[in-house]
Design a protein around this motif. Structure first.
Motif, PDB file in Angstrom:
ATOM      1  N   GLY A  31       0.822  -3.830   7.262  1.00  0.00           N
ATOM      2  CA  GLY A  31       0.997  -2.483   6.725  1.00  0.00           C
ATOM      3  C   GLY A  31      -0.259  -1.957   6.060  1.00  0.00           C
ATOM      4  O   GLY A  31      -0.270  -0.866   5.497  1.00  0.00           O
ATOM      5  N   LEU A  32      -1.335  -2.742   6.111  1.00  0.00           N
ATOM      6  CA  LEU A  32      -2.629  -2.311   5.590  1.00  0.00           C
ATOM      7  C   LEU A  32      -3.454  -1.725   6.728  1.00  0.00           C
ATOM      8  O   LEU A  32      -3.265  -2.091   7.889  1.00  0.00           O
ATOM      9  N   SER A  33      -4.369  -0.848   6.396  1.00  0.00           N
ATOM     10  CA  SER A  33      -5.194  -0.248   7.442  1.00  0.00           C
ATOM     11  C   SER A  33      -6.225  -1.255   7.950  1.00  0.00           C
ATOM     12  O   SER A  33      -6.619  -2.187   7.215  1.00  0.00           O
ATOM     13  N   ALA A  34      -6.675  -1.073   9.180  1.00  0.00           N
ATOM     14  CA  ALA A  34      -7.705  -1.951   9.736  1.00  0.00           C
ATOM     15  C   ALA A  34      -8.985  -1.859   8.919  1.00  0.00           C
ATOM     16  O   ALA A  34      -9.690  -2.858   8.734  1.00  0.00           O
ATOM     17  N   ALA A  35      -9.267  -0.665   8.403  1.00  0.00           N
ATOM     18  CA  ALA A  35     -10.470  -0.481   7.586  1.00  0.00           C
ATOM     19  C   ALA A  35     -10.389  -1.316   6.306  1.00  0.00           C
ATOM     20  O   ALA A  35     -11.374  -1.928   5.876  1.00  0.00           O
ATOM     21  N   THR A  36      -9.200  -1.348   5.681  1.00  0.00           N
ATOM     22  CA  THR A  36      -9.002  -2.149   4.466  1.00  0.00           C
ATOM     23  C   THR A  36      -9.179  -3.629   4.769  1.00  0.00           C
ATOM     24  O   THR A  36      -9.809  -4.363   3.995  1.00  0.00           O
ATOM     25  N   LEU A  37      -8.662  -4.076   5.884  1.00  0.00           N
ATOM     26  CA  LEU A  37      -8.764  -5.479   6.268  1.00  0.00           C
ATOM     27  C   LEU A  37     -10.210  -5.879   6.544  1.00  0.00           C
ATOM     28  O   LEU A  37     -10.653  -6.962   6.150  1.00  0.00           O
ATOM     29  N   LYS A  38     -10.934  -5.005   7.228  1.00  0.00           N
ATOM     30  CA  LYS A  38     -12.349  -5.298   7.513  1.00  0.00           C
ATOM     31  C   LYS A  38     -13.165  -5.332   6.231  1.00  0.00           C
ATOM     32  O   LYS A  38     -14.059  -6.174   6.078  1.00  0.00           O
TER      33      LYS A  38
END
Length: 270
Positions: free
Chosen positions: A41-48
């Motif tokens: 549920g987190l954005s890909a940008a946040t994960l990166k």
């Protein structure tokens, strides 16, 4: 085929170790950032960004990623803690507290609590309240005053709740609770138990065990105003060589006995 991932930022070693751990568990789970985003549920940008090494993600983000990748969040907690400590830089400026028996007055107790908070990675105050067992035990406003040294806990129960939230070892809780009560109520009774004179301290010297005779007395505690003045315990070692004295002194100092109070008074070992 997606664009290759940028190298981990190595500016801060602990941040880099956390980032590499996050990348490692994602690869082990064979998830792309988009797939991991769908699971968390987190954005890909946040994960990166969390796996970049340029910043320290929140503890919740780290735990969410670990769970989604099928890993125990507790394993990643220690990477997060070390990264958070290094990123803040505050813990290195603080002095590690003495044992609770030797804490003198409100100022030293307050400094000890700040140290424990920073050593826990300085979690957000709401998270600290959760770890303490809830706002009825440690309100956010009280936590804020404690970590900023504006106030001590309001009670022994709140003191224990704060230490619990900071992950402090359970076997020392009672001693810290006693220190809190003595300091806040003004008791002048020392808590350090007497130790039998003539006990022996074992340690290794050149592969063979050596016994060093030891005699010491508990510290004397007296009250001067709002401070507990502690006269350190007196200790005497009976050892045959300087090497043995140094070894026993080292052993005692790890148990909290001030090295300066240990003195050789003989030259034989029983």
């Amino acid at each position: 085929m997606g664009r290759p991932e940028l190298p981990v930022d190595e500016t801060v070693r602990e941040r880099a170790l956390l980032a590499k751990a996050l990348r490692r568990i994602r690869r082990k789970a064979r998830l792309s950032y988009d797939e991991l985003a769908a699971k968390t549920g987190l954005s890909a940008a946040t994960l990166k960004r969390a796996a970049s090494g340029k910043t320290v993600p929140s503890e919740d983000t780290v735990k969410t990623i670990a769970t989604a990748c099928g890993q125990d969040p507790e394993i990643l907690h220690w990477y997060w803690r070390d990264a958070r400590i290094a990123d803040r830089g505050r813990l290195a400026q603080l002095r590690k507290p003495a044992l609770p028996q030797f804490i003198n007055g409100r100022r030293e107790l307050s400094a000890a609590l700040e140290y424990f908070y920073e050593d826990a990675g300085a979690p957000p105050l709401r998270r600290l309240t959760e770890l303490a067992g809830g706002a009825h035990l440690l309100p956010v406003s009280s936590a804020a005053r404690i970590v900023s040294r504006q106030a001590l806990p309001a009670s022994r129960q709140q003191m224990i709740a704060f230490l619990t939230a900071c992950g402090h070892p359970g076997h020392l809780m009672g001693l810290w609770g006693d220190a809190f009560e003595e300091i806040t109520r003004g008791s002048d009774v020392g808590r350090m138990p007497s130790v039998i004179d003539g006990s022996y301290v074992p340690y290794e010297q050149g592969g063979r065990p050596v016994r060093v005779a030891l005699q010491y007395m508990p510290p004397v505690v007296e009250r001067r105003g709002d401070r507990r003045m502690v006269t350190p315990p007196e200790g005497w070692l009976i050892s045959s060589t300087e090497l043995e004295r140094r070894g026993a002194t080292r052993l005692l100092s790890t148990e909290g006995w001030p090295v300066g109070t240990i003195e050789v008074i003989g030259n034989s070992i029983s």
